[in-house]
Design a protein around this motif. Structure first.
Motif, PDB file in Angstrom:
ATOM      1  N   ALA A  15       0.802  -1.214  -0.139  1.00  0.00           N
ATOM      2  CA  ALA A  15       0.208   0.203  -0.046  1.00  0.00           C
ATOM      3  C   ALA A  15       0.912   1.380   0.195  1.00  0.00           C
ATOM      4  N   GLU A  16       2.052   1.275   0.753  1.00  0.00           N
ATOM      5  CA  GLU A  16       2.728   2.454   0.889  1.00  0.00           C
ATOM      6  C   GLU A  16       3.530   2.678  -0.541  1.00  0.00           C
ATOM      7  N   VAL A  17       4.175   1.656  -0.992  1.00  0.00           N
ATOM      8  CA  VAL A  17       5.010   1.896  -2.247  1.00  0.00           C
ATOM      9  C   VAL A  17       3.949   2.098  -3.416  1.00  0.00           C
ATOM     10  N   LEU A  18       2.748   1.503  -3.565  1.00  0.00           N
ATOM     11  CA  LEU A  18       1.810   1.905  -4.554  1.00  0.00           C
ATOM     12  C   LEU A  18       0.623   2.856  -4.362  1.00  0.00           C
ATOM     13  N   GLU A  19       1.022   3.645  -3.275  1.00  0.00           N
ATOM     14  CA  GLU A  19      -0.055   4.787  -2.624  1.00  0.00           C
ATOM     15  C   GLU A  19      -1.434   4.295  -2.747  1.00  0.00           C
ATOM     16  N   ALA A  20      -1.814   3.198  -2.162  1.00  0.00           N
ATOM     17  CA  ALA A  20      -2.965   2.445  -2.242  1.00  0.00           C
ATOM     18  C   ALA A  20      -3.669   2.482  -1.063  1.00  0.00           C
ATOM     19  N   ASP A  21      -4.789   2.343  -0.605  1.00  0.00           N
ATOM     20  CA  ASP A  21      -5.490   2.108   0.576  1.00  0.00           C
ATOM     21  C   ASP A  21      -5.115   0.646   0.996  1.00  0.00           C
ATOM     22  N   VAL A  22      -4.780   0.478   2.291  1.00  0.00           N
ATOM     23  CA  VAL A  22      -4.156  -0.803   2.670  1.00  0.00           C
ATOM     24  C   VAL A  22      -5.429  -1.584   2.907  1.00  0.00           C
ATOM     25  N   ASN A  23      -6.751  -1.232   3.087  1.00  0.00           N
ATOM     26  CA  ASN A  23      -7.990  -1.730   3.227  1.00  0.00           C
ATOM     27  C   ASN A  23      -8.317  -2.303   2.033  1.00  0.00           C
ATOM     28  N   ILE A  25      -6.222  -3.954  -0.212  1.00  0.00           N
ATOM     29  CA  ILE A  25      -5.244  -4.959  -0.485  1.00  0.00           C
ATOM     30  C   ILE A  25      -5.699  -6.221   0.225  1.00  0.00           C
ATOM     31  N   LYS A  26      -6.241  -6.911  -0.487  1.00  0.00           N
ATOM     32  CA  LYS A  26      -6.529  -8.239  -0.396  1.00  0.00           C
ATOM     33  C   LYS A  26      -5.535  -9.291  -0.879  1.00  0.00           C
ATOM     34  N   ASP A  27      -5.809 -10.565  -0.467  1.00  0.00           N
ATOM     35  CA  ASP A  27      -4.840 -11.725  -0.773  1.00  0.00           C
ATOM     36  C   ASP A  27      -5.017 -11.970  -2.315  1.00  0.00           C
ATOM     37  N   GLU A  28      -6.332 -11.759  -2.736  1.00  0.00           N
ATOM     38  CA  GLU A  28      -6.443 -11.948  -4.347  1.00  0.00           C
ATOM     39  C   GLU A  28      -6.301 -10.999  -5.227  1.00  0.00           C
ATOM     40  N   THR A  29      -5.849  -9.709  -4.703  1.00  0.00           N
ATOM     41  CA  THR A  29      -5.355  -8.506  -5.358  1.00  0.00           C
ATOM     42  C   THR A  29      -4.488  -8.777  -6.235  1.00  0.00           C
ATOM     43  N   ARG A  30      -4.507  -8.518  -7.672  1.00  0.00           N
ATOM     44  CA  ARG A  30      -3.656  -8.788  -8.613  1.00  0.00           C
ATOM     45  C   ARG A  30      -2.876  -7.376  -8.896  1.00  0.00           C
ATOM     46  N   PHE A  31      -1.497  -7.690  -9.080  1.00  0.00           N
ATOM     47  CA  PHE A  31      -0.669  -6.522  -9.046  1.00  0.00           C
ATOM     48  C   PHE A  31      -0.585  -5.644 -10.246  1.00  0.00           C
ATOM     49  N   VAL A  32      -0.829  -6.369 -11.451  1.00  0.00           N
ATOM     50  CA  VAL A  32      -1.053  -5.732 -12.594  1.00  0.00           C
ATOM     51  C   VAL A  32      -2.575  -5.118 -12.854  1.00  0.00           C
ATOM     52  N   GLU A  33      -3.339  -6.107 -12.962  1.00  0.00           N
ATOM     53  CA  GLU A  33      -4.564  -5.983 -13.358  1.00  0.00           C
ATOM     54  C   GLU A  33      -5.201  -4.858 -12.159  1.00  0.00           C
ATOM     55  N   ASP A  34      -5.078  -5.172 -10.977  1.00  0.00           N
ATOM     56  CA  ASP A  34      -6.085  -4.268  -9.986  1.00  0.00           C
ATOM     57  C   ASP A  34      -5.126  -3.147  -9.342  1.00  0.00           C
ATOM     58  N   LEU A  35      -3.881  -3.128  -9.212  1.00  0.00           N
ATOM     59  CA  LEU A  35      -3.019  -2.194  -8.756  1.00  0.00           C
ATOM     60  C   LEU A  35      -2.271  -1.442  -9.797  1.00  0.00           C
ATOM     61  N   HIS A  36      -2.130  -1.952 -11.118  1.00  0.00           N
ATOM     62  CA  HIS A  36      -1.678  -1.274 -12.185  1.00  0.00           C
ATOM     63  C   HIS A  36      -0.027  -0.966 -12.071  1.00  0.00           C
ATOM     64  N   ILE A  37       0.575  -2.058 -11.508  1.00  0.00           N
ATOM     65  CA  ILE A  37       2.025  -1.987 -11.085  1.00  0.00           C
ATOM     66  C   ILE A  37       2.838  -1.824 -12.297  1.00  0.00           C
ATOM     67  N   LYS A  38       3.629  -0.924 -12.229  1.00  0.00           N
ATOM     68  CA  LYS A  38       4.910  -0.651 -13.287  1.00  0.00           C
ATOM     69  C   LYS A  38       6.216  -1.146 -13.010  1.00  0.00           C
ATOM     70  N   SER A  39       7.129  -1.146 -13.758  1.00  0.00           N
ATOM     71  CA  SER A  39       8.290  -1.684 -13.449  1.00  0.00           C
ATOM     72  C   SER A  39       9.201  -0.920 -12.328  1.00  0.00           C
ATOM     73  N   PRO A  40       9.185   0.392 -12.520  1.00  0.00           N
ATOM     74  CA  PRO A  40       9.971   1.360 -11.321  1.00  0.00           C
ATOM     75  C   PRO A  40       9.167   0.676  -9.820  1.00  0.00           C
ATOM     76  N   ASP A  41       7.738   0.465 -10.052  1.00  0.00           N
ATOM     77  CA  ASP A  41       7.253   0.078  -8.560  1.00  0.00           C
ATOM     78  C   ASP A  41       7.727  -1.251  -8.180  1.00  0.00           C
ATOM     79  N   VAL A  42       7.957  -2.005  -9.305  1.00  0.00           N
ATOM     80  CA  VAL A  42       8.246  -3.391  -8.849  1.00  0.00           C
ATOM     81  C   VAL A  42       9.767  -3.491  -8.276  1.00  0.00           C
ATOM     82  N   LEU A  43      10.417  -2.708  -8.710  1.00  0.00           N
ATOM     83  CA  LEU A  43      11.687  -2.371  -8.313  1.00  0.00           C
ATOM     84  C   LEU A  43      11.790  -1.937  -6.688  1.00  0.00           C
TER      85      LEU A  43
END
Length: 84
Positions: A15-23, A25-43
């Motif tokens: 939640a901190e890294v991706l600036e998302a609401d921690v509430n 973030i669920k177990d089934e939350t997908r990084f790409v499809e739900d959180l739209h993670i990008k390469s710099p975020d992965v690192l």
């Protein structure tokens, strides 16, 4: 650290890294499809998890983590190997 606290802390870091609401973030939350993670975020996420837990996560390992639960399990495996 208990399994529950590991899970909670991983979710907090995500939640901190991706600036998302921690509430949201669920177990089934997908990084790409739900959180739209990008390469710099992965690192940044890898570095934050490594620093927090004193583990090493390769880029290849991180790319296999499709969901938050996958990332939690990866951290738990690394911690078990470290404490052996």
């Amino acid at each position: 650290m208990s399994e529950k606290s590991v899970e909670d802390r991983v979710k907090e870091i995500i939640a901190e890294v991706l600036e998302a609401d921690v509430n949201s973030i669920k177990d089934e939350t997908r990084f790409v499809e739900d959180l739209h993670i990008k390469s710099p975020d992965v690192l940044e996420l890898i570095a934050a998890l490594e620093d927090e837990f004193g583990i090493e996560i390769t880029l290849a390992e991180s790319m296999r983590n499709k969901t938050v639960k996958d990332a939690i399990e990866c951290v738990k495996r690394k911690l078990q190997r470290r404490t052996g």
